[in-house]
Design a protein around this motif. Sequence first.
Motif, mmCIF file in Angstrom:
data_model
loop_
_atom_site.group_PDB
_atom_site.id
_atom_site.type_symbol
_atom_site.label_atom_id
_atom_site.label_comp_id
_atom_site.label_asym_id
_atom_site.label_seq_id
_atom_site.Cartn_x
_atom_site.Cartn_y
_atom_site.Cartn_z
ATOM 1 N N ASP A 68 25.337 -71.128 -14.223
ATOM 2 C CA ASP A 68 24.389 -70.018 -14.064
ATOM 3 C C ASP A 68 25.112 -68.725 -13.705
ATOM 4 O O ASP A 68 24.740 -67.643 -14.191
ATOM 5 C CB ASP A 68 23.344 -70.353 -13.003
ATOM 6 N N ARG A 71 26.789 -67.412 -16.886
ATOM 7 C CA ARG A 71 25.773 -66.830 -17.790
ATOM 8 C C ARG A 71 25.278 -65.483 -17.289
ATOM 9 O O ARG A 71 25.066 -64.558 -18.068
ATOM 10 C CB ARG A 71 24.615 -67.803 -17.959
ATOM 11 N N ALA A 72 25.104 -65.350 -15.972
ATOM 12 C CA ALA A 72 24.636 -64.087 -15.399
ATOM 13 C C ALA A 72 25.669 -62.978 -15.645
ATOM 14 O O ALA A 72 25.305 -61.846 -15.998
ATOM 15 C CB ALA A 72 24.353 -64.243 -13.911
ATOM 16 N N LEU A 74 27.943 -62.911 -18.068
ATOM 17 C CA LEU A 74 27.947 -62.616 -19.500
ATOM 18 C C LEU A 74 26.759 -61.737 -19.876
ATOM 19 O O LEU A 74 26.903 -60.770 -20.643
ATOM 20 C CB LEU A 74 27.927 -63.913 -20.313
ATOM 21 N N LYS A 75 25.594 -62.047 -19.328
ATOM 22 C CA LYS A 75 24.392 -61.246 -19.606
ATOM 23 C C LYS A 75 24.591 -59.812 -19.118
ATOM 24 O O LYS A 75 24.230 -58.857 -19.815
ATOM 25 C CB LYS A 75 23.171 -61.875 -18.944
ATOM 26 N N GLU A 76 25.207 -59.667 -17.951
ATOM 27 C CA GLU A 76 25.479 -58.334 -17.416
ATOM 28 C C GLU A 76 26.398 -57.558 -18.372
ATOM 29 O O GLU A 76 26.182 -56.376 -18.634
ATOM 30 C CB GLU A 76 26.140 -58.471 -16.041
ATOM 31 N N TYR A 78 26.765 -58.088 -21.656
ATOM 32 C CA TYR A 78 26.001 -57.767 -22.866
ATOM 33 C C TYR A 78 25.076 -56.578 -22.619
ATOM 34 O O TYR A 78 24.928 -55.701 -23.477
ATOM 35 C CB TYR A 78 25.182 -58.967 -23.342
ATOM 36 N N ASN A 79 24.453 -56.545 -21.454
ATOM 37 C CA ASN A 79 23.567 -55.432 -21.116
ATOM 38 C C ASN A 79 24.341 -54.112 -21.064
ATOM 39 O O ASN A 79 23.838 -53.074 -21.495
ATOM 40 C CB ASN A 79 22.856 -55.684 -19.789
ATOM 41 N N ASP A 82 24.821 -52.997 -24.600
ATOM 42 C CA ASP A 82 23.554 -52.485 -25.127
ATOM 43 C C ASP A 82 23.221 -51.113 -24.565
ATOM 44 O O ASP A 82 22.661 -50.263 -25.258
ATOM 45 C CB ASP A 82 22.412 -53.451 -24.819
#
Length: 100
Positions: A68, A71-72, A74-76, A78-79, A82
Amino acid sequence: MEKSKTLNIRVNPDVKKRAEEVLSQLGIPMSTAIDIYLKQISLTGGIPFAVILPKAPAELNTDLMTTDEIRALLKEGYNDVDDGNVQNAAEAFAEYRKSH
């Protein structure tokens, strides 16, 4: 001591070039640097420096993270992409080299 043996080795061309640049600034020929290295192996009974994997800071070491947490992060990342929070890699590395 007289030098009478030849050592032929294959090395990465980029590593060799960078080493030659440093040795040139020190005024030491490559053959002398290799001779120093081999003498140190003889004197110390091993490689004259620690051969270890570099320690990654805990906040970057995924071996210490849960799935988790990875993933958090990686999401940060990607954000950030973006949202346009990016920079040119060449410029970032150049800036890093100036400060280190």
